[in-house]
Design an enzyme around this catalytic site. Structure first.
Site, PDB file in Angstrom:
ATOM      1  N   ASP A  42      47.298  33.750  41.016  1.00 15.77           N
ATOM      2  CA  ASP A  42      47.452  32.922  39.814  1.00 15.77           C
ATOM      3  C   ASP A  42      47.529  33.854  38.606  1.00 15.77           C
ATOM      4  OD1 ASP A  42      46.911  31.049  41.768  1.00 15.77           O
ATOM      5  OD2 ASP A  42      45.574  29.829  40.515  1.00 15.77           O
ATOM      6  N   LYS A  83      51.078  26.219  36.621  1.00 18.25           N
ATOM      7  CA  LYS A  83      49.665  25.771  36.504  1.00 18.25           C
ATOM      8  C   LYS A  83      49.321  25.607  35.035  1.00 18.25           C
ATOM      9  CE  LYS A  83      44.994  27.627  37.564  1.00 18.25           C
ATOM     10  NZ  LYS A  83      44.276  28.757  38.236  1.00 18.25           N
ATOM     11  N   LYS A 135      49.988  22.705  39.523  1.00 19.48           N
ATOM     12  CA  LYS A 135      48.532  22.833  39.645  1.00 19.48           C
ATOM     13  C   LYS A 135      47.870  22.574  38.304  1.00 19.48           C
ATOM     14  CE  LYS A 135      44.817  26.105  40.861  1.00 19.48           C
ATOM     15  NZ  LYS A 135      44.500  27.457  41.436  1.00 19.48           N
TER      16      LYS A 135
END
Ligand SMILES: O=C[C@H](O)COP(=O)(O)O
Length: 321
Positions: A157, A220, A257
């Site tokens: 991430d 995300k 996400k």
């Protein structure tokens, strides 16, 4: 994670430069999502179980140690107790979360814990690139990715460069994210937009498109450390960017996400219903949807226990977290 890989494409400003956001329409849709009547009884329990499988069970704290990371890993692989599974008549269903998510320094401990508990291939996500602010030299951010992958991370991430985004240097954002994608190698890359720091919904849309062009496998919302993290308004802008990207390029493998502040089973079911309505059933599976959450699982467990028994567990029966 099954191999949904976004190979990316050349930077193309035409995919986002004239974007206009109908704020009142987005706000109205977001408000409607939060106020609708939720599903009940076994449908609710089924959605809650689906939500469990989409959680990246996360600990991102300065006081993380191999001990609490090991406990998190076991919980990620066995999120619901045997007693609760028996009460739900689903023991043996093999329910686990989507991944465990830790800092780069804890990846090795996570890998060792998962191997010890018989889950050598359980997905390990690591934040990287100077999480949460990203304000370190690019060379060290790329090295951090490579180190986390070498220690066993299968998902990375990354955080985007908000300085470039806020000054409109979208090619700069693209170039960095593309290098991060290359540094990820076989690991899947999720790009954290830190939407609470991007200044406008147009910038959020632009950052979404640029990251998908640069090869993001997921986009995300947040690190969970900004003042404002996952909101339905921001999510709708990002989700529609995913839909536009598919329409414009034919690439559908980009997941979504939301992260930061998602705490209740009720919220989780609303998020899943939004994904189903906006992008279809495949976006309610952990191949294309994840919750970045550290406390959500505890509330889902309590709600499932209440569904199975008719009362909420005493704290002694189900210590939180
Ligand atoms: O994905 C990572 C987030 O930091 C999780 O946020 P949370 O602790 O508010 O659930």
């Amino acid at each position: 994670m099954e191999d949904h890989r976004n190979q990316g494409r050349e930077f193309d400003e035409s995919l986002f430069k004239d974007v206009k956001i109908n704020l009142s329409a987005v706000a109205r849709r977001a408000s409607d999502l939060g106020s609708r009547r939720a599903v009940k009884k076994q449908q609710q329990a089924a959605w809650e179980l689906r939500a469990v499988t989409c959680i990246d069970l996360t600990t991102l704290a300065g006081d993380d140690t191999p001990a609490n990371v090991s406990r998190l890993c076991f919980k990620a692989a066995h999120p619901l107790s045997q007693d609760l599974l028996k009460l739900l008549h689903i023991n043996g269903a093999g329910i686990s979360t989507g991944a465990v998510c830790v800092y780069p320094n804890q990846v090795k401990a996570a890998k060792e814990a998962l191997v010890r508990s018989g889950y050598p291939n359980f997905p390990i996500a690591s934040v990287a690139t100077g999480f949460p602010c990203g304000q370190t030299p690019l060379k060290s951010r790329l090295a951090e990715i490579r180190s986390a992958v070498a220690d066993g991370a299968t998902e990375i991430d990354i955080v985007i460069n908000r300085t470039y985004a806020l000054t409109g240097d979208w090619k700069g954002v693209y170039d960095e994210v593309k290098q991060m994608k290359d540094a990820c190698g076989a690991a899947h890359m999720k790009t954290i937009l830190a939407t609470g720091e991007l200044g406008s919904l147009r910038n959020i849309y632009k950052a979404s498109m640029v990251c998908m062009m640069a090869g993001a496998d997921f986009i995300k919302t947040s690190t969970g450390k900004e003042g404002v993290n996952a909101t339905f308004i921001v999510a709708l802008v990002m989700i529609r960017a995913i839909r536009d990207y598919y329409r414009l390029t034919g690439v559908k493998v980009v997941g979504f996400k939301p992260a930061g502040g998602i705490r209740t089973a009720k919220d989780a079911c609303v998020w899943l219903s939004m994904m189903k309505e906006e992008l279809g059933d495949e976006y309610t599976s952990n191949k294309l949807f994840r919750f970045g959450a550290s406390a959500l699982l505890g509330d889902i467990e309590r709600q499932l226990y209440h569904y199975a028994t008719g009362y909420y567990p005493a704290i002694t029966e189900m210590p939180m977290g």
